[in-house]
Design a protein around this motif. Structure first.
Motif, mmCIF file in Angstrom:
data_model
loop_
_atom_site.group_PDB
_atom_site.id
_atom_site.type_symbol
_atom_site.label_atom_id
_atom_site.label_comp_id
_atom_site.label_asym_id
_atom_site.label_seq_id
_atom_site.Cartn_x
_atom_site.Cartn_y
_atom_site.Cartn_z
ATOM 1 N N HIS A 8 0.811 -1.216 0.000
ATOM 2 C CA HIS A 8 0.000 0.000 0.000
ATOM 3 C C HIS A 8 0.847 1.270 0.000
ATOM 4 O O HIS A 8 0.440 2.288 -0.582
ATOM 5 N N PHE A 9 2.018 1.234 0.628
ATOM 6 C CA PHE A 9 2.932 2.370 0.512
ATOM 7 C C PHE A 9 3.379 2.527 -0.942
ATOM 8 O O PHE A 9 3.529 3.654 -1.444
ATOM 9 N N SER A 10 3.611 1.406 -1.625
ATOM 10 C CA SER A 10 4.030 1.459 -3.030
ATOM 11 C C SER A 10 2.905 1.988 -3.910
ATOM 12 O O SER A 10 3.150 2.754 -4.852
ATOM 13 N N ILE A 11 1.676 1.577 -3.608
ATOM 14 C CA ILE A 11 0.529 2.085 -4.371
ATOM 15 C C ILE A 11 0.394 3.598 -4.162
ATOM 16 O O ILE A 11 0.143 4.346 -5.109
ATOM 17 N N MET A 12 0.587 4.043 -2.923
ATOM 18 C CA MET A 12 0.587 5.487 -2.661
ATOM 19 C C MET A 12 1.695 6.172 -3.456
ATOM 20 O O MET A 12 1.514 7.283 -3.963
#
Length: 238
Positions: A200-204
């Motif tokens: 989810h950090f990567s998606i952000m």
């Protein structure tokens, strides 16, 4: 750094982390989810109180593309968060169980969908402020000079985060969760807390990087147009 600015950054960072944890409902469980949800609500109210002057300036001053986009984005984020929190309170089974709701499925569906939209809009919001965040970090760490190696390293890291974020978006069916067809999507059965956070950090990262570099491009275009206008004015005067 200005203590008030530092306090704002801490509030925003804490709210961002808690919202990310809130996305991991199947890992944290309902009780933790509801308590953290109330915490996010309090932080969101504090965030808007600290930035209350912004609301009074919406109809003032000049408008350029960046400002228009930022106003629209902020209002969308405010609406998404408000709807998500209201639905969360109405469907609560523990902290607000005293509120009578006969069928909470529609609230549950809206809550989940607006949570994912809020997640994306939040990343775009961070992207708009990324330049300010970087400058604040530089002042806090005492980094004043430029380094070509550091710049290249950070850009390579950003590219890797974006590439993995695209992969994670497909794996977690983010596109499906943003539509009314199936906002619940499919849960990754072999999920772990670390993998969830990284994904989810990567998606952000996709939306933060995209917004940051898109704004830099727009600013360069604006500077180029301003420079050409100045040159044209000088030529007419001469």
């Amino acid at each position: 750094m200005n203590p008030k600015m530092l306090f704002k950054l801490v509030i925003d960072l804490t709210m961002t982390i808690l919202m990310l944890i809130e996305m991991a409902y199947y890992i944290t469980g309902n009780t933790v989810h509801e308590f953290l949800g109330v915490s996010v609500l309090v932080l969101f109210i504090v965030h808007n109180f600290l930035n209350r002057r912004w609301f009074s300036t919406i109809l003032k001053g000049k408008y350029n593309l960046r400002r228009i986009l930022q106003i629209v984005l902020n209002l969308l984020f405010l609406a998404a968060m408000a709807v998500m929190m209201i639905c969360g309170i109405l469907m609560s089974s523990e902290l607000f169980s005293f509120i009578p709701v006969n069928d909470d499925m529609i609230f549950r569906q809206i809550h989940v969908q607006t949570a994912y939209w809020g997640f994306i809009i939040m990343a775009l919001h961070v992207g708009f402020s990324w330049g300010m965040i970087i400058n604040s970090v530089r002042r806090m760490t005492g980094i004043t000079g430029t380094s070509r190696i550091r710049t290249i390293g950070l850009r390579v890291l950003a590219m890797l985060i974006v590439f993995y974020g695209v992969y994670a978006s497909f794996e977690r069916e983010i596109g499906t969760k943003l539509t009314i067809y199936n906002p619940f999507g499919t849960w990754v059965n072999d999920d772990s807390a670390i993998k969830f956070i990284i994904d989810h950090f990567s998606i952000m990262g996709i939306y933060i990087c995209g917004t940051h570099y898109a704004l830099k491009f727009v600013q360069k275009q604006d500077k180029g147009e301003l420079k050409n206008t100045d040159i044209g004015s000088k030529m007419r005067i001469n």
